[in-house]
Design a protein around this motif. Structure first.
Motif, PDB file in Angstrom:
ATOM      1  N   MET A  69      33.775  57.516  31.543  1.00 40.43           N
ATOM      2  CA  MET A  69      33.792  56.323  32.375  1.00 40.43           C
ATOM      3  C   MET A  69      32.419  55.636  32.323  1.00 40.43           C
ATOM      4  O   MET A  69      32.021  54.962  33.250  1.00 40.43           O
ATOM      5  N   TRP A  70      31.695  55.794  31.215  1.00 35.40           N
ATOM      6  CA  TRP A  70      30.374  55.162  31.136  1.00 35.40           C
ATOM      7  C   TRP A  70      30.354  53.952  30.196  1.00 35.40           C
ATOM      8  O   TRP A  70      29.342  53.279  30.064  1.00 35.40           O
ATOM      9  N   ASP A  71      31.472  53.647  29.555  1.00 37.54           N
ATOM     10  CA  ASP A  71      31.499  52.549  28.597  1.00 37.54           C
ATOM     11  C   ASP A  71      32.223  51.339  29.170  1.00 37.54           C
ATOM     12  O   ASP A  71      32.999  51.443  30.124  1.00 37.54           O
ATOM     13  N   SER A  72      31.975  50.194  28.571  1.00 39.18           N
ATOM     14  CA  SER A  72      32.526  48.927  29.061  1.00 39.18           C
ATOM     15  C   SER A  72      34.049  48.902  29.049  1.00 39.18           C
ATOM     16  O   SER A  72      34.670  48.367  29.967  1.00 39.18           O
ATOM     17  N   VAL A  73      34.657  49.478  28.020  1.00 37.98           N
ATOM     18  CA  VAL A  73      36.119  49.440  27.907  1.00 37.98           C
ATOM     19  C   VAL A  73      36.761  50.225  29.048  1.00 37.98           C
ATOM     20  O   VAL A  73      37.706  49.756  29.690  1.00 37.98           O
ATOM     21  N   SER A  74      36.238  51.423  29.309  1.00 31.04           N
ATOM     22  CA  SER A  74      36.795  52.258  30.384  1.00 31.04           C
ATOM     23  C   SER A  74      36.599  51.606  31.749  1.00 31.04           C
ATOM     24  O   SER A  74      37.495  51.629  32.602  1.00 31.04           O
ATOM     25  N   LYS A  75      35.413  51.019  31.966  1.00 34.12           N
ATOM     26  CA  LYS A  75      35.151  50.386  33.255  1.00 34.12           C
ATOM     27  C   LYS A  75      36.011  49.133  33.440  1.00 34.12           C
ATOM     28  O   LYS A  75      36.472  48.842  34.554  1.00 34.12           O
ATOM     29  N   GLN A  76      36.239  48.402  32.377  1.00 31.48           N
ATOM     30  CA  GLN A  76      37.103  47.229  32.475  1.00 31.48           C
ATOM     31  C   GLN A  76      38.519  47.649  32.872  1.00 31.48           C
ATOM     32  O   GLN A  76      39.142  47.038  33.756  1.00 31.48           O
ATOM     33  N   LYS A  77      39.038  48.694  32.233  1.00 27.97           N
ATOM     34  CA  LYS A  77      40.380  49.184  32.564  1.00 27.97           C
ATOM     35  C   LYS A  77      40.450  49.621  34.026  1.00 27.97           C
ATOM     36  O   LYS A  77      41.432  49.337  34.730  1.00 27.97           O
ATOM     37  N   SER A  78      39.395  50.297  34.509  1.00 32.20           N
ATOM     38  CA  SER A  78      39.379  50.761  35.892  1.00 32.20           C
ATOM     39  C   SER A  78      39.378  49.596  36.874  1.00 32.20           C
ATOM     40  O   SER A  78      40.036  49.649  37.923  1.00 32.20           O
ATOM     41  N   ILE A  79      38.632  48.546  36.547  1.00 28.52           N
ATOM     42  CA  ILE A  79      38.625  47.378  37.432  1.00 28.52           C
ATOM     43  C   ILE A  79      40.019  46.756  37.528  1.00 28.52           C
ATOM     44  O   ILE A  79      40.502  46.424  38.614  1.00 28.52           O
ATOM     45  N   PHE A  80      40.678  46.615  36.390  1.00 29.19           N
ATOM     46  CA  PHE A  80      42.026  46.046  36.411  1.00 29.19           C
ATOM     47  C   PHE A  80      42.988  46.951  37.185  1.00 29.19           C
ATOM     48  O   PHE A  80      43.842  46.461  37.935  1.00 29.19           O
ATOM     49  N   ASP A  81      42.853  48.266  37.014  1.00 29.34           N
ATOM     50  CA  ASP A  81      43.720  49.206  37.744  1.00 29.34           C
ATOM     51  C   ASP A  81      43.494  49.101  39.250  1.00 29.34           C
ATOM     52  O   ASP A  81      44.438  49.060  40.040  1.00 29.34           O
ATOM     53  N   LEU A  82      42.224  49.066  39.654  1.00 34.38           N
ATOM     54  CA  LEU A  82      41.907  48.970  41.082  1.00 34.38           C
ATOM     55  C   LEU A  82      42.322  47.612  41.652  1.00 34.38           C
ATOM     56  O   LEU A  82      42.798  47.528  42.786  1.00 34.38           O
ATOM     57  N   ALA A  83      42.122  46.567  40.860  1.00 39.03           N
ATOM     58  CA  ALA A  83      42.511  45.229  41.313  1.00 39.03           C
ATOM     59  C   ALA A  83      44.009  45.156  41.554  1.00 39.03           C
ATOM     60  O   ALA A  83      44.472  44.543  42.531  1.00 39.03           O
ATOM     61  N   ASP A  84      44.780  45.799  40.690  1.00 41.51           N
ATOM     62  CA  ASP A  84      46.229  45.815  40.853  1.00 41.51           C
ATOM     63  C   ASP A  84      46.639  46.674  42.047  1.00 41.51           C
ATOM     64  O   ASP A  84      47.491  46.281  42.854  1.00 41.51           O
ATOM     65  N   LYS A  85      46.013  47.837  42.192  1.00 40.64           N
ATOM     66  CA  LYS A  85      46.364  48.771  43.266  1.00 40.64           C
ATOM     67  C   LYS A  85      46.055  48.205  44.650  1.00 40.64           C
ATOM     68  O   LYS A  85      46.823  48.398  45.602  1.00 40.64           O
ATOM     69  N   TYR A  86      44.915  47.489  44.765  1.00 38.75           N
ATOM     70  CA  TYR A  86      44.455  47.021  46.078  1.00 38.75           C
ATOM     71  C   TYR A  86      44.582  45.509  46.266  1.00 38.75           C
ATOM     72  O   TYR A  86      44.020  44.961  47.209  1.00 38.75           O
ATOM     73  N   ASN A  87      45.301  44.849  45.344  1.00 37.05           N
ATOM     74  CA  ASN A  87      45.534  43.401  45.459  1.00 37.05           C
ATOM     75  C   ASN A  87      44.212  42.640  45.556  1.00 37.05           C
ATOM     76  O   ASN A  87      43.972  41.881  46.499  1.00 37.05           O
ATOM     77  N   ILE A  88      43.354  42.839  44.556  1.00 35.42           N
ATOM     78  CA  ILE A  88      42.003  42.272  44.555  1.00 35.42           C
ATOM     79  C   ILE A  88      41.982  40.928  43.833  1.00 35.42           C
ATOM     80  O   ILE A  88      42.556  40.772  42.749  1.00 35.42           O
ATOM     81  N   ASP A  89      41.282  39.975  44.416  1.00 38.84           N
ATOM     82  CA  ASP A  89      41.019  38.689  43.778  1.00 38.84           C
ATOM     83  C   ASP A  89      39.657  38.769  43.096  1.00 38.84           C
ATOM     84  O   ASP A  89      38.613  38.669  43.747  1.00 38.84           O
ATOM     85  N   LEU A  90      39.645  38.974  41.789  1.00 28.54           N
ATOM     86  CA  LEU A  90      38.382  39.123  41.066  1.00 28.54           C
ATOM     87  C   LEU A  90      37.553  37.844  41.092  1.00 28.54           C
ATOM     88  O   LEU A  90      36.323  37.901  40.987  1.00 28.54           O
ATOM     89  N   ASP A  91      38.195  36.704  41.244  1.00 30.81           N
ATOM     90  CA  ASP A  91      37.475  35.436  41.274  1.00 30.81           C
ATOM     91  C   ASP A  91      36.716  35.220  42.580  1.00 30.81           C
ATOM     92  O   ASP A  91      36.002  34.223  42.735  1.00 30.81           O
ATOM     93  N   ARG A  92      36.848  36.152  43.525  1.00 29.16           N
ATOM     94  CA  ARG A  92      36.080  36.092  44.771  1.00 29.16           C
ATOM     95  C   ARG A  92      35.261  37.374  44.974  1.00 29.16           C
ATOM     96  O   ARG A  92      34.675  37.574  46.035  1.00 29.16           O
ATOM     97  N   SER A  93      35.213  38.231  43.950  1.00 28.50           N
ATOM     98  CA  SER A  93      34.652  39.569  44.116  1.00 28.50           C
ATOM     99  C   SER A  93      33.265  39.726  43.505  1.00 28.50           C
ATOM    100  O   SER A  93      32.734  38.814  42.871  1.00 28.50           O
ATOM    101  N   TYR A  94      32.688  40.933  43.709  1.00 24.97           N
ATOM    102  CA  TYR A  94      31.301  41.250  43.366  1.00 24.97           C
ATOM    103  C   TYR A  94      31.256  42.507  42.481  1.00 24.97           C
ATOM    104  O   TYR A  94      32.131  43.369  42.570  1.00 24.97           O
ATOM    105  N   ALA A  95      30.194  42.602  41.676  1.00 28.59           N
ATOM    106  CA  ALA A  95      29.974  43.826  40.907  1.00 28.59           C
ATOM    107  C   ALA A  95      28.476  44.064  40.748  1.00 28.59           C
ATOM    108  O   ALA A  95      27.684  43.100  40.703  1.00 28.59           O
ATOM    109  N   TYR A  96      28.117  45.348  40.639  1.00 30.35           N
ATOM    110  CA  TYR A  96      26.715  45.756  40.575  1.00 30.35           C
ATOM    111  C   TYR A  96      26.569  46.814  39.482  1.00 30.35           C
ATOM    112  O   TYR A  96      27.261  47.836  39.500  1.00 30.35           O
ATOM    113  N   GLY A  97      25.663  46.561  38.517  1.00 30.27           N
ATOM    114  CA  GLY A  97      25.465  47.516  37.442  1.00 30.27           C
ATOM    115  C   GLY A  97      24.097  47.373  36.816  1.00 30.27           C
ATOM    116  O   GLY A  97      23.353  46.433  37.131  1.00 30.27           O
TER     117      GLY A  97
END
Length: 244
Positions: A155-183
């Motif tokens: 879970m340290w590469d961009s591809v895995s993290k991108q997949k996780s974001i999409f999975d979490l966004a779907d699970k929790y009904n997340i609006d990515l266009d209003r959201s935040y990220a820190y890395g």
């Protein structure tokens, strides 16, 4: 209305060092690893990075390889116990900016997630400590006896993290266009690019270079540098990178 979320990397973004380093040293203390293993297997790569002659990723991969070799055949309850102890003792060693941002998001009823390359056992304990809603970490697979096999799902590469974001966004009904990220590293680049409000925390040179080459990221990212008791907020247009 869809939910707002904040996605946090942990190592170098929340926690001021690498959690896998802490658990490896704790395993030495608990005599699950021979005491000279750090000096023989890890220290040369660490010293090279510490002297700014080598790359952090090279040191990290060396440490991951040693960690995998160490846990093969060990029952998961041993590692889970040590992970819990590591976070109890080390979990407060975080950046002030990141801790304040976690509090900000929780106060505003945003969903808060950890997406980290550290072992899932550590990420679980860190997420619990800071009251996060969910987490994704590197999975070290176990057999039917609940012992580690040596296989991993990183879970340290961009591809895995991108997949996780999409999975979490779907699970929790997340609006990515209003959201935040820190890395802080290139592994976080896609995570940062997917949200409206990305923050690069003490970013690596590789991450900075890729941000500067991406017009959209240049417009929306905020660079945060925390040193001693001062927090600096910088826009990419104000930045000059000096080669090391």
């Amino acid at each position: 209305m869809r939910n707002v979320a904040a996605f946090f990397d942990i190592d170098g973004t929340i926690y001021r060092a690498g959690l896998i380093t802490a658990i490896y040293k704790k395993m030495i203390k608990h005599e699950l690893i021979e005491s000279n293993s750090w000096h023989q297997s890890i220290k040369p790569a660490f010293n090279s990075w510490d002297k700014r002659k080598g790359e952090y990723d090279d040191y990290l991969l060396k440490l991951v390889d040693a960690y995998i070799e160490t846990i093969i055949g060990k029952p998961s309850f041993q590692i889970e116990y040590i992970a819990k102890r590591v976070i109890e003792q080390k979990g407060d060693k975080v950046y002030k900016f990141s801790r304040n941002r976690i509090d900000y998001h929780k106060e505003n009823n945003h969903k808060v997630f950890a997406i980290s390359g550290s072992p899932n056992e550590l990420v679980c304990e860190m997420a619990r400590k800071y009251g996060m809603d969910d987490f994704r970490g590197t999975i070290y697979k176990k057999d039917e006896k609940d012992c580690y096999t040596g296989e991993i799902v990183p879970m340290w590469d961009s591809v895995s993290k991108q997949k996780s974001i999409f999975d979490l966004a779907d699970k929790y009904n997340i609006d990515l266009d209003r959201s935040y990220a820190y890395g802080d590293t290139m592994g976080d680049f896609t995570m940062l690019s997917l949200v409206k409000y990305p923050f690069a925390i003490n970013p690596t040179q590789a991450l900075l270079k890729n941000i500067l080459q991406d017009k959209d990221m240049c417009q929306k990212v905020t660079i945060i540098v925390e040193r001693k008791d001062v927090i600096y907020s910088i826009k990419p247009q104000e930045l000059t990178i000096l080669e090391h």
